[in-house]
Design an enzyme around this catalytic site. Sequence first.
Site, PDB file in Angstrom:
ATOM      1  CB  ALA A  70      -0.927   0.005   1.212  1.00  0.00           C
ATOM      2  CG  ASP A  71       2.747   5.035  -1.518  1.00  0.00           C
ATOM      3  OD1 ASP A  71       3.782   4.802  -0.865  1.00  0.00           O
ATOM      4  OD2 ASP A  71       2.482   6.152  -1.997  1.00  0.00           O
ATOM      5  CB  THR A  72      -1.062   6.561   2.566  1.00  0.00           C
ATOM      6  OG1 THR A  72      -1.633   5.267   2.795  1.00  0.00           O
ATOM      7  CG2 THR A  72      -2.050   7.627   3.000  1.00  0.00           C
ATOM      8  CB  ALA A 107      -2.759   2.895  -4.405  1.00  0.00           C
TER       9      ALA A 107
END
Length: 219
Positions: A70-72, A107
């Site tokens: 995930a990436d924020t 994502a």
Amino acid sequence: MKTVLSLASTSPRRRELLAWGGWMFHLLPVRIDESVRPDEDAQDYVLRMAVTKARAAVPGLHPGGVAIAADTNVVDNGAVLGKPADPRQAAEMLWQLRGRSHQVHTAVAVLREGESDPQTDLCTTTVPMRDYTDEEIFAYIATGDPFDKAGGYAIQHNGFRPVEHLSGCYANVVGLPMCHLVRLLRRFNIEPNGDVPANCQAALRYECDISDRVLSGTA
């Protein structure tokens, strides 16, 4: 044989969130180039980062295992806010966000060992910040909490609590939208071993208004 899940992250927040699904998982930190490409949209960036992390984790997967990445990012009026480098930058970010709404994009990418194209999902939450005082900002910075947080804050911080009224996915702002992850893992025939919406809302002390729609694929 059960599928072995691996979380491609060092984030203690993502580790805690993932545990609410009741899955057994391993930690599989990865290193990638996180440079932003010229004119890259914030949502495109987090999707690319999540996919890149998932692919980077593949060599460390168990046979038939699945990587979760995930990436924020935090976006205010089109500007992406990263992690503050020092107290001054943290204060500037918190002043910028005070009393206004911004967006948080996360994502998620899920990739099975032996495959090259991850399944992805994207969650966006609009975050209305309260009109906190300068004194609250300085007290929060003194805790040291802002420095590993995009945008310089943690929504769940008990002492600061920068957000009062939120609609949408709270877990997304923490770093991993759990219902989006559940529906991704279902594409791999992997079900949670617990009631994810109930566990998430109980832990975060938040009544989510979109979990049913996310899980049904209508949001």
